[in-house]
Motif scaffolding. Structure first.
Motif, short mmCIF file in Angstrom:
data_model
loop_
_atom_site.label_atom_id
_atom_site.label_comp_id
_atom_site.label_asym_id
_atom_site.label_seq_id
_atom_site.Cartn_x
_atom_site.Cartn_y
_atom_site.Cartn_z
N ALA A 79 0.83 -1.20 0.00
CA ALA A 79 0.00 0.00 0.00
C ALA A 79 0.87 1.26 0.00
O ALA A 79 0.61 2.21 -0.75
N ALA A 80 1.92 1.26 0.82
CA ALA A 80 2.82 2.41 0.87
C ALA A 80 3.59 2.55 -0.44
O ALA A 80 3.84 3.67 -0.92
N LEU A 81 3.97 1.44 -1.02
CA LEU A 81 4.68 1.46 -2.30
C LEU A 81 3.83 2.12 -3.39
O LEU A 81 4.28 3.01 -4.12
N ILE A 82 2.59 1.70 -3.48
CA ILE A 82 1.67 2.24 -4.49
C ILE A 82 1.36 3.71 -4.21
O ILE A 82 1.37 4.55 -5.12
N MET A 83 1.12 4.05 -2.95
CA MET A 83 0.75 5.42 -2.62
C MET A 83 1.89 6.40 -2.90
O MET A 83 1.66 7.52 -3.40
N THR A 84 3.11 6.02 -2.60
CA THR A 84 4.23 6.92 -2.87
C THR A 84 4.47 7.08 -4.37
O THR A 84 4.87 8.15 -4.83
N GLN A 85 4.22 6.02 -5.12
CA GLN A 85 4.32 6.13 -6.58
C GLN A 85 3.29 7.13 -7.11
O GLN A 85 3.58 7.97 -7.96
N LYS A 101 5.44 10.25 -7.62
CA LYS A 101 5.89 9.77 -8.93
C LYS A 101 7.06 8.79 -8.87
O LYS A 101 7.51 8.28 -9.88
N LYS A 102 7.53 8.52 -7.67
CA LYS A 102 8.58 7.53 -7.45
C LYS A 102 8.32 6.82 -6.13
O LYS A 102 7.90 7.46 -5.16
N PRO A 103 8.57 5.52 -6.04
CA PRO A 103 8.43 4.83 -4.76
C PRO A 103 9.47 5.33 -3.76
O PRO A 103 10.59 5.68 -4.13
N ASP A 104 9.09 5.36 -2.49
CA ASP A 104 9.97 5.80 -1.42
C ASP A 104 10.24 4.61 -0.51
O ASP A 104 9.33 4.12 0.18
N LEU A 105 11.48 4.13 -0.50
CA LEU A 105 11.81 2.94 0.28
C LEU A 105 11.53 3.14 1.76
O LEU A 105 11.01 2.23 2.43
N THR A 106 11.84 4.31 2.31
CA THR A 106 11.61 4.51 3.74
C THR A 106 10.12 4.40 4.07
O THR A 106 9.75 3.88 5.12
N MET A 107 9.27 4.88 3.16
CA MET A 107 7.83 4.76 3.36
C MET A 107 7.39 3.30 3.24
O MET A 107 6.50 2.84 3.97
N GLY A 126 -0.75 1.02 6.04
CA GLY A 126 0.28 1.50 5.13
C GLY A 126 -0.08 2.82 4.48
O GLY A 126 0.78 3.70 4.28
N ILE A 127 -1.35 3.01 4.16
CA ILE A 127 -1.81 4.27 3.58
C ILE A 127 -1.75 5.39 4.61
O ILE A 127 -1.32 6.52 4.32
N LEU A 128 -2.16 5.10 5.84
CA LEU A 128 -2.15 6.11 6.89
C LEU A 128 -0.75 6.68 7.12
O LEU A 128 -0.58 7.89 7.33
N VAL A 129 0.25 5.82 7.08
CA VAL A 129 1.62 6.27 7.31
C VAL A 129 2.05 7.27 6.25
O VAL A 129 2.70 8.29 6.54
N VAL A 130 1.70 7.00 4.99
CA VAL A 130 2.10 7.89 3.89
C VAL A 130 1.53 9.29 4.08
O VAL A 130 2.17 10.29 3.74
N PHE A 131 0.34 9.39 4.65
CA PHE A 131 -0.27 10.70 4.89
C PHE A 131 0.16 11.31 6.23
O PHE A 131 0.24 12.52 6.37
N ALA A 132 0.43 10.45 7.22
CA ALA A 132 0.76 10.96 8.56
C ALA A 132 2.14 11.58 8.62
O ALA A 132 2.36 12.55 9.37
N VAL A 133 3.10 11.06 7.87
CA VAL A 133 4.46 11.60 7.91
C VAL A 133 4.49 13.07 7.46
O VAL A 133 5.01 13.93 8.19
N PRO A 134 3.95 13.41 6.30
CA PRO A 134 3.94 14.84 5.92
C PRO A 134 3.04 15.70 6.83
O PRO A 134 3.30 16.90 6.98
N MET A 135 2.01 15.10 7.43
CA MET A 135 1.17 15.85 8.34
C MET A 135 1.97 16.31 9.56
O MET A 135 1.85 17.46 10.01
N LEU A 136 2.81 15.44 10.09
CA LEU A 136 3.67 15.83 11.21
C LEU A 136 4.63 16.94 10.80
O LEU A 136 4.90 17.86 11.58
#
Length: 439
Positions: A289-295, A299-305, A337-347
């Motif tokens: 989920a994080a892989l797809i969301m960061t893509q 526009k590129k996958p983020d390994l840390t995410m 996995g989706i929540l993490v992708v949004f929560a990191v920039p929110m912080l």
């Protein structure tokens, strides 16, 4: 005739001892009686070993996600915090957390755990559960995981000794008190709050403590510009961070599987295997989920995410890893996995600097996982929300108080010069990578 003269008296003498031997043999418990005790004790020990190995996972993950000038500090904090947790949980934590016999809130302060050898009668009385030593060890490694969450979030700018003092308070007092509310048979257990392996009791507690510390400590120098721009600060070794994630993934089978707390029947063993499968599915779903969301978003996958996505899935399924189907586990982990992708920039928008993403993973997904229990029908939304709020208010407020006291008494943040130099040299006088220039 002479032979009979000697054999007959010998046989008469042997008969009483033969009878006693038969009685002893008859009295010895069979495997049906001792089997559950043995198997559950074994489950606690093996699961405890796996959760202990998660300490290495946290160390590798944090060591990979901080800059090279701060790696030695993270290694020092991680081995020290586990050792402190082990001592504090022996000294007061275990008996403070169990049985929660003080009005359903806390147990007994300053009561070191004693693991004396037990007699046959005491052992027989415990045959329906497990050895006290294995239970103590299994519970101990959980509290260490809670402290590890705080370590990563506050990396690269906190002094060593104030952090370790906070760890003493967290592992010896705060975690055991709140843990007694559910796992010690306290008031939250009484209202039906459900948290199978600790999405809230372990992970969100660590997340709340980390959030309080991050707010009091402030962000790293240069992390946030005056215009609101976020400056990336890449970690030193993504291979190490990936290894740490896989170690944590492995350790989670013990974390969740051991929380079945029984392996004495066919049903128990079957349940443990289902927990393993559900745990693995949630982790896989979170990472994808994080892989797809960061893509999609960058526009590129983020390994840390992606790494944090896997951990987010694991945290999300921890509150109830037995009841959901594999498909249900996929959904629970995927949402995490989706929540993490949004929560990191929110912080980042709130200018709360979390170096490794511990707060999104453990706090945000801990809350989500606890709410998700409702979908399996094993708890009410009211009970779950009550538990979430109770743990949040208690841990966040208590942690804030401790952090502010430490800040006022001894200071918790290194100087600007030391932070720029790196904590390895400033605080410890040694580097993790001395052959490379510091960056």
């Amino acid at each position: 005739m002479k032979l009979t003269k000697f054999i007959l008296p010998a046989a008469l003498v042997a008969l009483p001892s033969l009878g006693l031997a038969q009685e002893a043999e008859a009295a010895a418990p069979g495997f049906d009686e001792i089997g559950p005790y043995i198997m559950t004790t074994l489950l606690f020990c093996m699961a405890g070993f796996l959760v202990f190995f998660m300490a290495a996972g946290f160390a590798m993950l944090e060591g990979g996600l901080v800059r090279s000038k701060n790696v030695t500090m993270q290694m020092t904090k991680n081995i020290a915090l586990f050792s402190i947790a082990a001592i504090m949980y022996w000294f007061m934590g275990f008996n403070l957390m169990y049985p929660g016999d003080f009005n359903g809130y806390v147990g007994t302060f300053f009561s070191p755990t004693v693991l004396d050898p037990v007699g046959v009668a005491a052992a027989d009385a415990a045959l329906d559960y497990a050895s006290v030593g294995s239970d103590f060890f299994f519970q101990l490694v959980f509290v260490a995981a809670t402290a590890s969450i705080v370590s990563g979030a506050l990396a690269e700018r906190i002094k060593l000794w104030p952090f370790l003092i906070f760890t003493i308070v967290l592992t010896g007092v705060l975690y055991p008190i709140s843990g007694s509310w559910k796992w010690g048979g306290g008031w939250l257990d009484g209202i039906g709050f459900s948290d199978f392996a600790g999405s809230t009791i372990v992970h969100s507690v660590g997340g709340w403590a980390a959030l309080a510390g991050a707010i009091v400590l402030g962000p790293r120098i240069g992390k946030y510009g005056k215009d609101g721009k976020v400056t990336p600060m890449p970690g030193s070794n993504l291979a190490l961070a990936t290894l740490g994630t896989f170690i944590l993934w492995l350790g989670w089978f013990g974390f969740n599987g051991g929380s079945q707390l029984a392996m004495g029947t066919v049903g128990d063993v079957s349940d443990v295997s289902r927990i393993f499968a559900n745990t693995n599915m949630a982790a896989a779903a979170g990472s994808i989920a994080a892989l797809i969301m960061t893509q999609i978003m960058y526009k590129k996958p983020d390994l840390t995410m992606v790494l944090n996505g896997a951990l987010a899935g694991l945290v999300s399924i921890t509150a109830e890893p037995l009841a959901p189907s594999l498909f249900g586990s996929l959904l629970i982990g995927g949402v995490g996995g989706i929540l993490v992708v949004f929560a990191v920039p929110m912080l980042d928008k709130l200018k709360i600097d979390d170096v490794v993403g511990a707060i999104p993973v453990h706090l945000v997904c801990g809350i989500w996982g606890t709410i998700a229990v409702v979908f399996s029908g094993s708890a009410t939304l009211t009970a779950q929300l009550t538990g979430i709020v109770a743990y949040g208010v208690f841990t966040f407020v208590a942690s804030l108080v401790v952090w502010f006291i430490l800040k006022g008494v001894m200071g918790i943040r290194v100087s600007e010069e030391d932070e720029i130099m790196g904590l390895d040299m400033a605080e410890l006088g040694m580097e993790a990578y001395p052959e490379f220039s510091r960056g």
